[in-house]
Design a protein around this motif. Sequence first.
Motif, PDB file in Angstrom:
ATOM      1  N   LYS A 272     -12.774   0.822 -49.708  1.00 37.07           N
ATOM      2  CA  LYS A 272     -13.973   1.246 -50.705  1.00 37.07           C
ATOM      3  C   LYS A 272     -14.281   1.083 -51.936  1.00 37.07           C
ATOM      4  O   LYS A 272     -15.714   0.633 -52.396  1.00 37.07           O
ATOM      5  CB  LYS A 272     -14.175   2.782 -50.598  1.00 37.07           C
ATOM      6  N   LEU A 273     -12.811   0.407 -52.597  1.00 37.06           N
ATOM      7  CA  LEU A 273     -12.799   0.320 -53.793  1.00 37.06           C
ATOM      8  C   LEU A 273     -13.227  -1.307 -53.426  1.00 37.06           C
ATOM      9  O   LEU A 273     -13.773  -1.891 -54.997  1.00 37.06           O
ATOM     10  CB  LEU A 273     -10.956   0.247 -54.334  1.00 37.06           C
ATOM     11  N   LEU A 274     -12.576  -2.094 -52.649  1.00 38.62           N
ATOM     12  CA  LEU A 274     -13.109  -3.243 -52.626  1.00 38.62           C
ATOM     13  C   LEU A 274     -14.944  -3.986 -52.821  1.00 38.62           C
ATOM     14  O   LEU A 274     -15.629  -2.907 -51.629  1.00 38.62           O
ATOM     15  CB  LEU A 274     -12.176  -4.044 -52.566  1.00 38.62           C
ATOM     16  N   ASN A 275     -15.044  -4.098 -53.124  1.00 39.24           N
ATOM     17  CA  ASN A 275     -16.808  -5.711 -52.187  1.00 39.24           C
ATOM     18  C   ASN A 275     -16.456  -6.019 -50.604  1.00 39.24           C
ATOM     19  O   ASN A 275     -15.428  -7.283 -50.859  1.00 39.24           O
ATOM     20  CB  ASN A 275     -17.148  -6.539 -53.366  1.00 39.24           C
ATOM     21  N   ARG A 276     -16.449  -5.330 -49.738  1.00 40.28           N
ATOM     22  CA  ARG A 276     -16.448  -6.079 -48.760  1.00 40.28           C
ATOM     23  C   ARG A 276     -16.865  -7.071 -48.318  1.00 40.28           C
ATOM     24  O   ARG A 276     -16.562  -8.072 -47.554  1.00 40.28           O
ATOM     25  CB  ARG A 276     -17.151  -4.627 -48.044  1.00 40.28           C
ATOM     26  N   ASP A 277     -18.517  -7.176 -49.091  1.00 45.35           N
ATOM     27  CA  ASP A 277     -18.797  -8.373 -48.580  1.00 45.35           C
ATOM     28  C   ASP A 277     -18.207  -9.971 -48.796  1.00 45.35           C
ATOM     29  O   ASP A 277     -17.801 -10.977 -48.778  1.00 45.35           O
ATOM     30  CB  ASP A 277     -20.503  -8.432 -49.602  1.00 45.35           C
ATOM     31  N   VAL A 278     -17.129  -9.517 -49.898  1.00 42.84           N
ATOM     32  CA  VAL A 278     -16.793 -10.814 -50.685  1.00 42.84           C
ATOM     33  C   VAL A 278     -15.276 -11.274 -49.607  1.00 42.84           C
ATOM     34  O   VAL A 278     -15.456 -12.417 -49.663  1.00 42.84           O
ATOM     35  CB  VAL A 278     -15.571 -10.639 -52.310  1.00 42.84           C
ATOM     36  N   PHE A 279     -14.723 -10.505 -48.957  1.00 39.78           N
ATOM     37  CA  PHE A 279     -13.933 -10.338 -47.913  1.00 39.78           C
ATOM     38  C   PHE A 279     -14.754 -11.400 -46.244  1.00 39.78           C
ATOM     39  O   PHE A 279     -13.718 -10.864 -45.503  1.00 39.78           O
ATOM     40  CB  PHE A 279     -12.795  -9.222 -47.771  1.00 39.78           C
ATOM     41  N   HIS A 280     -15.915 -10.569 -45.911  1.00 34.86           N
ATOM     42  CA  HIS A 280     -16.388 -11.118 -45.212  1.00 34.86           C
ATOM     43  C   HIS A 280     -16.341 -12.915 -44.723  1.00 34.86           C
ATOM     44  O   HIS A 280     -16.549 -13.211 -45.473  1.00 34.86           O
ATOM     45  CB  HIS A 280     -18.527 -10.188 -44.713  1.00 34.86           C
ATOM     46  N   THR A 281     -16.503 -12.640 -43.757  1.00 35.32           N
ATOM     47  CA  THR A 281     -16.765 -13.995 -42.578  1.00 35.32           C
ATOM     48  C   THR A 281     -17.154 -13.911 -41.662  1.00 35.32           C
ATOM     49  O   THR A 281     -17.236 -13.358 -40.714  1.00 35.32           O
ATOM     50  CB  THR A 281     -15.555 -15.196 -43.234  1.00 35.32           C
ATOM     51  N   ASP A 282     -18.335 -14.874 -40.911  1.00 39.22           N
ATOM     52  CA  ASP A 282     -18.957 -14.598 -39.887  1.00 39.22           C
ATOM     53  C   ASP A 282     -17.521 -15.994 -38.839  1.00 39.22           C
ATOM     54  O   ASP A 282     -19.042 -16.224 -37.399  1.00 39.22           O
ATOM     55  CB  ASP A 282     -20.562 -15.355 -40.039  1.00 39.22           C
ATOM     56  N   ILE A 283     -17.223 -16.294 -38.990  1.00 33.59           N
ATOM     57  CA  ILE A 283     -16.385 -17.761 -38.270  1.00 33.59           C
ATOM     58  C   ILE A 283     -15.430 -16.709 -37.431  1.00 33.59           C
ATOM     59  O   ILE A 283     -14.728 -15.569 -37.436  1.00 33.59           O
ATOM     60  CB  ILE A 283     -15.529 -18.264 -39.126  1.00 33.59           C
ATOM     61  N   TRP A 284     -15.162 -16.602 -36.712  1.00 37.02           N
ATOM     62  CA  TRP A 284     -15.013 -15.812 -35.035  1.00 37.02           C
ATOM     63  C   TRP A 284     -14.009 -16.569 -35.151  1.00 37.02           C
ATOM     64  O   TRP A 284     -12.988 -15.131 -34.410  1.00 37.02           O
ATOM     65  CB  TRP A 284     -15.833 -16.164 -33.724  1.00 37.02           C
ATOM     66  N   GLU A 285     -13.476 -17.375 -35.042  1.00 33.06           N
ATOM     67  CA  GLU A 285     -12.402 -17.875 -35.645  1.00 33.06           C
ATOM     68  C   GLU A 285     -10.960 -16.743 -36.386  1.00 33.06           C
ATOM     69  O   GLU A 285     -10.181 -17.612 -36.271  1.00 33.06           O
ATOM     70  CB  GLU A 285     -11.692 -19.593 -35.238  1.00 33.06           C
ATOM     71  N   MET A 286     -11.775 -16.830 -37.392  1.00 37.00           N
ATOM     72  CA  MET A 286     -10.709 -15.640 -38.157  1.00 37.00           C
ATOM     73  C   MET A 286     -10.722 -14.750 -37.946  1.00 37.00           C
ATOM     74  O   MET A 286     -10.591 -13.412 -38.553  1.00 37.00           O
ATOM     75  CB  MET A 286     -12.027 -16.014 -39.711  1.00 37.00           C
TER      76      MET A 286
END
Length: 567
Positions: A272-286
């Motif tokens: 909730k504290l951090l912007n989740r979009d910044v940490f998101h990636t669509d790379i399945w291998e991640m």
Amino acid sequence: MLFSHDLVLANSGDGLGTIAGIYALQDLVSNGGWSYLFSDMILYQNNGQALANPGPSSQFWKIISYSVGSFFTAETSYDVIAMLGFLSTLLVGYGLFRYIGLNKFIALLLCISFASMDNTIIRAQAHLFGLGVSFAPLLVVWSTLYVARNLHTKSFVLLSLAHAFNINVNEYYGYFGVIFTIGFFIVFILTNYKKIEFLNFLKSIIIAALFFIVAMLVLYPNILTKPIINFLFIKSNGHILNTHVHDWNSFTIYTLKTIFPVFESNIVFFDKLLNRDVFHTDIWEMSYRLGIVIPMLVLVFLYTIFVKDFSLFLQTVKKLCPWFFASLLMFLFTLSPENPFSLVFVTYEIAPMFRVGLRSLLYFNIGMFIILAILLLEIPKLFSKDQGYKGKFLFSSMIVLIVLLVHNDVARFDMFNRFSGLKLDKKEAYASLATEPNGILLEIPFYSPITAPPESNYAYLANRIYHNKPIANQIYYGSNNTIYRDRLDILSKEINNLSIEVLDSLIDNGISYIAVSQKNTDAMEVLLASEKVKLLSKDDFVLIFKVEYPHIFDGINVTEFLHRIMK
């Protein structure tokens, strides 16, 4: 429940393909293919590879698959191997943390945390073999630490054999494991040069390297030994190895443009504290998310030691430097080439078969766990040994809470939860084929290697578990494979637009059974109208026909059939 015929860990994609591979290996060995079990190559002629050449295959996973598959069905074997892999990671992780010096309880909590990370959970349903099992990389890191504490020849040899084993378990982790160890010892030598007898050190490295080379030549006679001999003595071509290489774009796809996805937190407060979009990636291998708690704890612990005892801080930093450098080195292999610090180009130049740089992050995560473990040993030195029972209890409780917080962050899998089982489709229609005479089965739709991904055929491979027949459908992909690709593409169009003439040709050239999806209504109508086939079984998804025409080629194999039909 798991370990049953109804629920499995994987029911689609690579997981389903692996289940099919377990069955295919049993089938291959039972039909006289024992030599493939201990070879570095394998060819499943009846399992979609009739037009391919033998490909690289780990002896470790073949032996494990065959051993477990001798006692369980292919579906259950997959679950059992996943469980064994998880337990092996726990066992080696526990041994590593105990060797570092942690007490039994903290070592247990940390090894559970590591074994429960995203990589284990996500890859239980895909890429389980090798990538989803981390005990071999942990063993390599443990061996690296053992050598650092015991600079004698035997420990170096042990490390070299651990690396050879790690490569056999998974080539990606093997490749990055070698670089991790090299990075570790570069800084270890610089920070401990006064304690090292360089002549003995160099001798040990040379002996260990010889053991490593011999182990690799023994493990990979077809991939390494024969090509090297040909290059040195026969000189049949200008290449030592015929490896499958990828283009530069394939390398850039599996990298990170920012570092943030690695540190995505699983704790609600940080979420909730951090912007989740910044940490998101669509790379399945991640699948190598570390979370934010371990990095924060490392910074807090180092700052605390720095403020309270500078002498201890210097000693601690000296211990941590090799781990920091090796871990950072691994991180650089996962950064996008757009980043000036990226080392992706190194892999592209020296090992172009390893395109997924993200997989180096496993060693970054291991390194961060070890750094945390070392700091958990150093922090108590700041406090008086005479703090009394109450003080020791409170301090120990705080350490336990910290490790539980780590688990809550790195693992989306609660400590006492169970893996969720996935429903496996019933295959009664295919099971009816099992008692029929041996013959080749053709599945419609017939997927083209040009227009469909390899995963399209995995369900067909898995169907063999139930009908026990060789299949005409082929997995024939890869940038280096072009011989039959176009012919298979033409054949797929003819079969998917089935006509009486094409059906007659299939029968005349040796097909025995045809399974057609109920979605393919045109082909279904042709088969139902033909007098040369009869409906054997059906369900809500598929109709299976048996060829009644008398001109069936007895004993014809899939390769011969395809060569005849593609003339």
